[in-house]
Design an enzyme around this catalytic site. Structure first.
Site, PDB file in Angstrom:
ATOM      1  N   HIS A 132      -1.378   6.221   5.319  1.00 13.80           N
ATOM      2  CA  HIS A 132      -0.203   6.557   4.517  1.00 13.80           C
ATOM      3  C   HIS A 132       1.094   5.997   5.088  1.00 13.80           C
ATOM      4  O   HIS A 132       1.837   5.344   4.364  1.00 13.80           O
ATOM      5  CB  HIS A 132      -0.098   8.036   4.188  1.00 13.80           C
ATOM      6  N   TYR A 143       4.515   3.132   3.941  1.00  9.15           N
ATOM      7  CA  TYR A 143       5.955   3.215   4.221  1.00  9.15           C
ATOM      8  C   TYR A 143       6.423   2.065   5.102  1.00  9.15           C
ATOM      9  O   TYR A 143       7.585   1.678   5.053  1.00  9.15           O
ATOM     10  CB  TYR A 143       6.318   4.584   4.806  1.00  9.15           C
ATOM     11  N   HIS A 202      -1.420   2.141  -9.703  1.00  9.78           N
ATOM     12  CA  HIS A 202      -0.368   2.759  -8.892  1.00  9.78           C
ATOM     13  C   HIS A 202       0.110   1.827  -7.782  1.00  9.78           C
ATOM     14  O   HIS A 202       1.302   1.601  -7.624  1.00  9.78           O
ATOM     15  CB  HIS A 202      -0.857   4.084  -8.298  1.00  9.78           C
ATOM     16  N   PHE A 203      -0.824   1.256  -7.010  1.00  7.03           N
ATOM     17  CA  PHE A 203      -0.271   0.458  -5.903  1.00  7.03           C
ATOM     18  C   PHE A 203       0.188  -0.921  -6.342  1.00  7.03           C
ATOM     19  O   PHE A 203       0.941  -1.560  -5.630  1.00  7.03           O
ATOM     20  CB  PHE A 203      -1.142   0.456  -4.634  1.00  7.03           C
ATOM     21  N   HIS A 204      -0.185  -1.332  -7.557  1.00  9.27           N
ATOM     22  CA  HIS A 204       0.431  -2.575  -8.045  1.00  9.27           C
ATOM     23  C   HIS A 204       1.863  -2.350  -8.534  1.00  9.27           C
ATOM     24  O   HIS A 204       2.631  -3.308  -8.616  1.00  9.27           O
ATOM     25  CB  HIS A 204      -0.422  -3.219  -9.132  1.00  9.27           C
ATOM     26  N   ARG A 259     -12.305   2.554  -9.852  1.00  9.92           N
ATOM     27  CA  ARG A 259     -11.700   1.397  -9.185  1.00  9.92           C
ATOM     28  C   ARG A 259     -12.773   0.694  -8.360  1.00  9.92           C
ATOM     29  O   ARG A 259     -13.897   1.184  -8.236  1.00  9.92           O
ATOM     30  CB  ARG A 259     -10.568   1.849  -8.273  1.00  9.92           C
ATOM     31  N   ARG A 260     -12.417  -0.427  -7.816  1.00 13.77           N
ATOM     32  CA  ARG A 260     -13.257  -1.147  -6.863  1.00 13.77           C
ATOM     33  C   ARG A 260     -14.650  -1.423  -7.385  1.00 13.77           C
ATOM     34  O   ARG A 260     -15.628  -1.275  -6.666  1.00 13.77           O
ATOM     35  CB  ARG A 260     -13.380  -0.345  -5.562  1.00 13.77           C
TER      36      ARG A 260
END
Lengths: 550, 40, 156
Positions: free
Chosen positions: A217, A221, A368-370, A433-434
């Site tokens: 996590h 950041y 989300h992470f894109h 996913r994946r």
């Protein structure tokens, strides 16, 4: 202009970053077409091998090298040129990181490490993959120590003064990174390497997952904070004003040191081995780390409004039209920020304890992470690239390049909007996913998922193709500004490092007393992790044997 | 030294509205997700 | 350190909203038992097939209103002796583990989304409301055949 040797160091980092970017985005293109069932890979190449390469090259290699290129430039600019020792140690760090990268990448290419960038045990890659990752981390530590010692020299010669905002934020990010890496170093050194080289037979899976996410996590950041640095320090200069509030900028950054680490369990909400009490405690701590982002949102709008009003914007929103929209350095970052609004909101949903069951490991997470690292962070880095490379090479950022920059940013935005919206919707419907292409034996539910206009493989593939086009445009801009664009000889052609002024007059000194923040950070980590990890070790089941299931 | 920090009386009404729009996005998305959760 | 008046308003709003979110999920989780999948029981991953309840995988009726479903996830499928059939309107307690790598046991369109971790037993209680055939799939990467790892549960 900073020293030529410092420029060379920064450019080398950026060069590696964009090499990884080129390869990583190519993998991404292949993925959307495989999922669309449009192409089939040759027998020697596997979907999950490409997926591993995509994740490692973009999320880990591109980001990290770019971040260090940015840090080196900014630290040299704001604190003065590097001394010979700092420079030497930086180069050692750079080469160790490169060797680690090459080793890990070679293992992925040779098919010995199709374990994705999360490398969950007991999937067992070649031991050299983990050695590569360890070298990568150690290399970044060496580079980090070089930057920290450069900062310490400055502190010694400027006793009692607050450091420039850029340096402060760089050090914050580095402290965060060093503390975060302890988790992944512990699991790789004490669990994976002894196990993959056959010194022990089994591995404690749940412990390795927890140590990974202790790192995983704050890793996000580590990507986000350099983007925030650009938002706080670069953007005000581009819009023609100063930093909105120096003290609040620093406060938000130290809050990230405190709250971005003791929160890894929110990636493990649907798994066993961690009791609900500890999961929920870390969910609460995760919600704390939202606050500095809320502060950042306010600072950004306040910066825009102040600047727009200064330039004659009237009424409630008149300032909005007075922003420098024709400046690609600004517009790119503005769009990046806009993407972070749904991105951040989606993150709150992911972390909301049982709500995670709806989205966990679905395509939603990919979406989300894109729209977090893939656009807010990556597009901010693109916006920096437009001036950072010409600044370092002393070349022009020509009109043609500026126009191309707009095309690049627009295509990235459109492609990402299509692809990530499709992924979010598909994820909510239940698509995992994946996974390579699969219709689960034409199961009715599967056919339903992909039946929509947005929720289809086609939308994802078109989005992905546009993204790849955009990536290649960017590579062209990078190559031009690095090697081919005409040299800037006239003053007006010189590309500047746009660093905004930041008034430190009313900034309290304790904000730069790092021991306070490091101390509280470790206390919070202790509270959040000591007991659940202790229990996990004490009540560990017999370990799992490794498997190569690919 | 010039005071770069925002003076308390600076007019930031537009900012306030903008951040509340951000807040609205967050709340709407979260509530939608919560309703999806309870519906399953 | 000076906060603009509007920034104070915004932060108070934000903190109140986040507290409400936490309160809602916290109360729903801990007083209405809507916690995510989890569990603190461990198991020897090499002896899964000899350890209860996984020695007899599948559906077992515990009492009038409760059924237990034991599932072993493995590359690339789920060990179930016969077709999985459970009634609607009854509490179904799923027990899941893995005999090799990490998998998931995920039932489409439900709250059942459980990680299967070797050495650990994951539990989740769920009550189906609608009869029908539900897709079960693995959503954690587990190897070359990951996307072929699925099954079906029939709710009657």
């Amino acid at each position: 202009m900073i020293a030529a040797q410092d420029r060379k160091l920064a450019l080398s980092n950026i060069g590696v970053a964009y090499t990884a970017f080129l390869l990583g985005t190519l993998c991404g293109l292949l993925q959307v077409f495989i999922r669309n069932d449009a192409i089939q890979l040759p027998a020697w190449l596997d979907y999950y091998q490409i997926l591993t390469a995509h994740g490692v090259l973009l999320a880990l290699i591109f980001t990290t090298f770019f971040i260090f290129g940015f840090f080196v430039t900014g630290m040299s600019k704001s604190l003065g040129n590097f001394g010979p020792k700092v420079r030497l140690v930086s180069w050692i760090g750079f080469w160790v990181t490169v060797i680690g990268t090459v080793l890990a990448t070679a293992m992925i290419v040779s098919g010995e490490a199709s374990v994705l960038y999360t490398f969950y045990a007991p999937l067992k890659a070649s031991g050299w993959y983990y050695v590569g990752l360890a070298l990568f981390v150690v290399g970044t530590w060496i580079s980090s120590f070089a930057l920290v010692s450069h900062y310490m020299v400055w502190r010694k010669t400027n006793k009692g003064q607050l450091s420039p905002l850029f340096a402060f934020m760089t050090i914050t990010t580095i402290i965060l990174w060093l503390i975060a890496c302890l988790g992944v170093v512990a699991t790789v050194l004490f669990q994976y390497i002894p196990w993959t080289f056959g010194w022990v037979d089994t591995i404690d899976v749940e412990l390795s997952r927890s140590l990974f996410w202790y790192f995983g996590h704050p890793l996000v950041y580590f990507w986000l904070l350099p983007a925030y640095m650009a938002w706080y320090v670069i953007v005000p200069k581009l819009v023609g004003t100063t930093v909105f509030s120096d003290s609040l900028a620093r406060l938000s950054f130290v809050l990230f040191i405190l709250f971005s680490i003791p929160v890894g369990f929110h990636h493990q909400l649907t798994e066993p081995g961690i009791s609900n009490f500890w999961k929920f405690l870390q969910v609460m701590l995760t919600f704390m780390v939202i606050i500095p982002s809320l502060m950042t949102a306010f600072s950004m709008f306040a910066t825009f409004e102040t600047a727009g009003r200064k330039n004659g914007g009237k009424g409630l929103f008149g300032w909005f039209t007075k922003l420098p929209w024709k400046d690609i350095r600004f517009t790119s970052i503005f769009v990046a920020m806009a993407f972070f609004i749904p991105g951040g909101a989606g993150g709150i949903i992911n972390a909301s304890f049982q709500l995670n069951e709806v989205v966990h490991n679905t395509l939603w997470v990919v979406g989300h992470f894109h729209i977090t690292v893939g656009t807010p962070v990556a597009m901010t880095f693109m916006g920096l690239t437009f001036w950072l490379i010409p600044y370092l090479t002393g070349r022009k950022f020509t009109k043609a390049m500026q126009k191309l920059g707009f095309v690049q940013i627009v295509t990235w935005s459109v492609g990402m909007l299509m692809m990530s919206t499709a992924q979010h919707v598909l994820g909510l419907l239940g698509a995992p996913r994946r996974t390579a292409f699969s219709s689960y034996n034409n199961h009715a539910s599967t056919l339903e998922w992909f039946d929509g206009i947005i929720s289809s493989h086609v939308t994802m593939a078109i989005g992905g193709s546009i993204l790849f086009l955009s990536a290649m445009l960017l590579i062209y801009i990078v190559v031009m500004t690095m090697f081919l664009s005409p040299k800037a000889v006239k003053e007006k052609d010189m590309v500047e490092f746009p660093m905004a002024e930041s008034g430190k007059a009313s900034t309290p000194k304790f904000l730069e007393n790092w021991w306070i923040w490091i101390g509280i950070a470790f206390a919070l980590i202790f509270i959040a992790y000591a007991i659940p990890l202790g229990d996990m070790i004490q009540h560990a089941p017999p370990g799992a044997e490794g498997l190569k299931t690919w | 030294m010039a005071k770069y920090n925002e003076a308390p009386e600076a007019d930031l009404k537009g900012t306030l509205i903008c951040v509340f729009l951000v807040g609205l996005v967050i709340v709407v998305m979260w509530v939608a997700a919560y309703l999806m959760y309870t519906a399953r | 350190m000076h906060f603009h008046k509007y920034e104070k308003i915004w932060l108070v709003f934000g903190i109140v909203a986040l507290t409400i979110f936490l309160g809602v999920v916290g109360v729903s989780a801990f007083s209405h038992d809507h916690t995510p999948a989890g569990g603190m029981h461990t198991i020897d991953p090499k002896k899964v097939n000899e350890t209860a309840p996984f020695d007899k995988p599948g559906v077992t009726q515990l009492d009038d209103d409760t059924y237990q479903v034991a599932i072993v996830a493995m590359a690339f499928g789920y060990t179930t002796p016969e077709k999985l059939r459970v009634p609607a309107g009854k509490e179904i307690v799923f027990h899941v583990t893995s005999s090799d790598v990490v998998h998931s046991f995920t039932i489409d369109n439900t709250k059942v989304n459980m990680m299967a971790v070797p050495g650990q037993i994951t539990m989740k209680s769920y009550t189906f409301t609608e009869p029908g055939k539900y897709l079960i799939l693995c959503n954690e990467y587990c190897g070359t055949g990951h996307h072929m790892m699925f099954n079906e549960i029939e709710v009657y």
